[in-house]
Motif scaffolding. Structure first.
Motif, PDB file in Angstrom:
ATOM      1  N   LEU A 113      -2.159 -16.690   3.354  1.00 26.19           N
ATOM      2  CA  LEU A 113      -2.590 -15.856   2.443  1.00 26.19           C
ATOM      3  C   LEU A 113      -2.703 -15.224   1.130  1.00 26.19           C
ATOM      4  O   LEU A 113      -1.370 -16.089   0.922  1.00 26.19           O
ATOM      5  N   ASP A 114      -3.041 -15.367  -0.083  1.00 24.80           N
ATOM      6  CA  ASP A 114      -3.584 -14.948  -1.650  1.00 24.80           C
ATOM      7  C   ASP A 114      -1.788 -14.245  -1.362  1.00 24.80           C
ATOM      8  O   ASP A 114      -1.275 -14.902  -2.436  1.00 24.80           O
ATOM      9  N   ARG A 115      -1.903 -13.426  -0.866  1.00 28.50           N
ATOM     10  CA  ARG A 115      -0.970 -12.324  -0.896  1.00 28.50           C
ATOM     11  C   ARG A 115       0.353 -11.999   0.219  1.00 28.50           C
ATOM     12  O   ARG A 115      -0.859 -11.695   1.278  1.00 28.50           O
ATOM     13  N   PRO A 116       1.553 -10.931   0.529  1.00 31.00           N
ATOM     14  CA  PRO A 116       1.766 -11.175   1.548  1.00 31.00           C
ATOM     15  C   PRO A 116       0.843  -9.908   2.336  1.00 31.00           C
ATOM     16  O   PRO A 116       0.513  -9.503   1.240  1.00 31.00           O
ATOM     17  N   PRO A 117       0.719  -9.582   3.558  1.00 33.57           N
ATOM     18  CA  PRO A 117      -0.003  -8.308   4.148  1.00 33.57           C
ATOM     19  C   PRO A 117       0.047  -7.197   3.318  1.00 33.57           C
ATOM     20  O   PRO A 117       1.867  -7.102   3.420  1.00 33.57           O
ATOM     21  N   ALA A 118      -0.469  -6.036   3.805  1.00 37.03           N
ATOM     22  CA  ALA A 118      -0.122  -5.236   2.765  1.00 37.03           C
ATOM     23  C   ALA A 118       0.360  -3.889   3.723  1.00 37.03           C
ATOM     24  O   ALA A 118       1.204  -2.853   3.306  1.00 37.03           O
ATOM     25  N   ASP A 145       8.451  -7.076   1.224  1.00 36.38           N
ATOM     26  CA  ASP A 145       7.703  -5.700   0.097  1.00 36.38           C
ATOM     27  C   ASP A 145       6.696  -5.443   0.945  1.00 36.38           C
ATOM     28  O   ASP A 145       5.013  -5.544   0.084  1.00 36.38           O
ATOM     29  N   TYR A 146       6.328  -5.155   2.752  1.00 40.30           N
ATOM     30  CA  TYR A 146       4.963  -5.230   3.183  1.00 40.30           C
ATOM     31  C   TYR A 146       5.438  -3.146   3.538  1.00 40.30           C
ATOM     32  O   TYR A 146       6.191  -3.885   4.043  1.00 40.30           O
ATOM     33  N   SER A 147       4.376  -2.739   4.074  1.00 38.67           N
ATOM     34  CA  SER A 147       4.573  -2.051   4.825  1.00 38.67           C
ATOM     35  C   SER A 147       5.005  -2.064   6.360  1.00 38.67           C
ATOM     36  O   SER A 147       4.062  -3.282   6.601  1.00 38.67           O
ATOM     37  N   VAL A 148       5.850  -1.486   7.126  1.00 38.49           N
ATOM     38  CA  VAL A 148       5.280  -1.486   8.789  1.00 38.49           C
ATOM     39  C   VAL A 148       4.485  -0.315   9.514  1.00 38.49           C
ATOM     40  O   VAL A 148       5.201   0.918   8.783  1.00 38.49           O
ATOM     41  N   VAL A 149       3.673  -0.784  10.158  1.00 37.75           N
ATOM     42  CA  VAL A 149       2.976   0.936  10.356  1.00 37.75           C
ATOM     43  C   VAL A 149       3.372   0.906  11.982  1.00 37.75           C
ATOM     44  O   VAL A 149       3.125   0.308  13.093  1.00 37.75           O
ATOM     45  N   MET A 160       1.008  -1.175   0.031  1.00 35.01           N
ATOM     46  CA  MET A 160       0.277   0.037   0.461  1.00 35.01           C
ATOM     47  C   MET A 160       0.560   1.293   0.106  1.00 35.01           C
ATOM     48  O   MET A 160       2.286   0.507   0.836  1.00 35.01           O
ATOM     49  N   ASP A 161       0.610   2.263  -0.458  1.00 35.08           N
ATOM     50  CA  ASP A 161       1.564   3.634  -0.887  1.00 35.08           C
ATOM     51  C   ASP A 161       0.710   4.005   0.513  1.00 35.08           C
ATOM     52  O   ASP A 161      -0.364   5.425   0.504  1.00 35.08           O
ATOM     53  N   LEU A 162       1.420   3.983   1.787  1.00 36.36           N
ATOM     54  CA  LEU A 162       0.703   4.861   2.766  1.00 36.36           C
ATOM     55  C   LEU A 162       1.349   6.186   2.764  1.00 36.36           C
ATOM     56  O   LEU A 162       2.923   6.300   2.485  1.00 36.36           O
ATOM     57  N   PRO A 163       0.657   7.185   3.390  1.00 36.84           N
ATOM     58  CA  PRO A 163       1.584   8.438   4.028  1.00 36.84           C
ATOM     59  C   PRO A 163       2.800   8.057   5.173  1.00 36.84           C
ATOM     60  O   PRO A 163       2.343   7.303   6.170  1.00 36.84           O
ATOM     61  N   GLY A 221     -15.065  -7.471  -2.159  1.00 36.48           N
ATOM     62  CA  GLY A 221     -14.754  -6.055  -2.838  1.00 36.48           C
ATOM     63  C   GLY A 221     -15.091  -5.330  -0.994  1.00 36.48           C
ATOM     64  O   GLY A 221     -15.067  -3.668  -1.230  1.00 36.48           O
ATOM     65  N   LEU A 222     -15.092  -5.616   0.002  1.00 41.84           N
ATOM     66  CA  LEU A 222     -15.699  -5.247   1.336  1.00 41.84           C
ATOM     67  C   LEU A 222     -14.578  -4.926   2.167  1.00 41.84           C
ATOM     68  O   LEU A 222     -14.785  -3.903   2.992  1.00 41.84           O
ATOM     69  N   VAL A 223     -13.479  -5.877   1.926  1.00 42.41           N
ATOM     70  CA  VAL A 223     -12.086  -5.302   2.307  1.00 42.41           C
ATOM     71  C   VAL A 223     -11.551  -5.295   0.863  1.00 42.41           C
ATOM     72  O   VAL A 223     -11.054  -5.308   0.026  1.00 42.41           O
ATOM     73  N   ARG A 224     -10.328  -4.015   1.294  1.00 44.18           N
ATOM     74  CA  ARG A 224      -9.308  -4.157  -0.016  1.00 44.18           C
ATOM     75  C   ARG A 224      -8.555  -4.025   0.113  1.00 44.18           C
ATOM     76  O   ARG A 224      -7.287  -4.793  -0.828  1.00 44.18           O
ATOM     77  N   ASN A 225      -7.699  -4.333   1.373  1.00 40.99           N
ATOM     78  CA  ASN A 225      -6.558  -5.746   1.868  1.00 40.99           C
ATOM     79  C   ASN A 225      -6.167  -5.705   2.717  1.00 40.99           C
ATOM     80  O   ASN A 225      -7.215  -4.892   3.986  1.00 40.99           O
ATOM     81  N   VAL A 226      -5.751  -6.351   3.499  1.00 44.96           N
ATOM     82  CA  VAL A 226      -5.441  -7.500   4.803  1.00 44.96           C
ATOM     83  C   VAL A 226      -3.490  -7.608   5.411  1.00 44.96           C
ATOM     84  O   VAL A 226      -3.072  -6.899   4.924  1.00 44.96           O
TER      85      VAL A 226
END
Length: 258
Positions: free
Chosen positions: A142-147, A170-174, A1-4, A120-125
């Motif tokens: 998961l189908d792909r790594p967590p966002a 290749d995922y973000s750390v929040v 995800m492109d998070l600010p 379509g209820l959730v965009r990213n896990v």
């Protein structure tokens, strides 16, 4: 995800005006959770903020988390729909497993979350408060790594291995609690950098966190002054030496252990 680089952590916020003000100042990432009991407050603030003609719903990442008793396979969908309703959104942009505890079984909970993405209820896990073995199991399920992986991260506590794992996959750390509950004002290395830069210790702590790719931060704030200060902290670029000085701080226990 492109998070600010900086978003709004909302734990403890009970006034939708704080959320609306954050959006008016330029925040584009709102983070809440079912256990915070304020999804409706965040949703009301989001709705108020979206009255601005220059702001579209698609501009804002709305994130929430399923608590440990929401994670049985047959509970994930209903819980997510309740959260979306309280938030007033058609889809949750980022839905986390809050902790890998309670009813959590990666082999059942995570495929249930993937199905919500398909519907379509959730965009990213996302996942939260995981360790490396938990992350590996999540990637397998998961189908792909967590966002994103949300974890406690501040000058008094962080785990470098979690950042390494995020870079590898290749995922973000929040980073939550990036100000260590206000204790960054007591950290000598942070204070020294702040004084040298004519900045606040809080700004330095956020800048230190966001200097660590791929970290973004979600500090909590409710007043306009603090909201402004946290948002512009991402513009403060620390030198490698300043980052290393804060890295060398003697670590303490995390604020939110299991």
């Amino acid at each position: 995800m492109d998070l600010p680089p900086v978003g709004l952590g909302t734990m403890g916020i009970d006034d939708p005006d704080a959320v609306a003000t954050a959006l008016s100042l330029g925040y584009r990432h709102l983070d809440t959770a079912r256990i915070y009991d304020n999804e409706a407050v965040v949703g009301e603030g989001l709705a108020a903020g979206l009255t601005d003609d220059d702001l579209d719903r698609e501009d804002v990442t709305v994130a929430t988390k399923l608590w440990i008793d929401d994670l049985a396979a047959d509970s994930v969908g209903p819980a997510a729909r309740e959260s979306a309703d309280r938030l007033g959104v058609d889809a949750v942009d980022l839905l986390y497993v809050h902790r890998p505890r309670g009813d959590y079984d990666p082999e059942t909970a995570l495929p249930a979350l993937d199905r919500l993405v398909t519907e379509g209820l959730v965009r990213n896990v996302g996942v939260s408060n995981f360790d490396v073995p938990d992350l590996d199991r999540a990637i397998d399920a998961l189908d792909r790594p967590p966002a994103a992986h949300q974890t406690e991260l501040h000058p008094l506590f962080y785990r470098a291995e979690l950042l390494d794992h995020a870079r590898e996959h290749d995922y973000s750390v929040v980073a939550y609690s990036p100000l260590a509950g206000g204790r960054v004002r007591e950290v000598d290395a942070v204070v020294e950098v702040a004084e040298a830069r004519d900045a606040t210790p809080e700004s330095v702590a956020i800048a230190w966190a966001t200097a660590k790719e791929p970290v973004v931060a979600v500090p909590k704030a409710s007043t306009e002054a603090h909201l402004r200060a946290n948002l512009i902290a991402a513009d403060l670029e620390l030198t490698d030496e300043e980052v290393a000085a804060i890295d060398a701080v003697e670590r303490e226990e995390e604020l939110f252990p299991e």
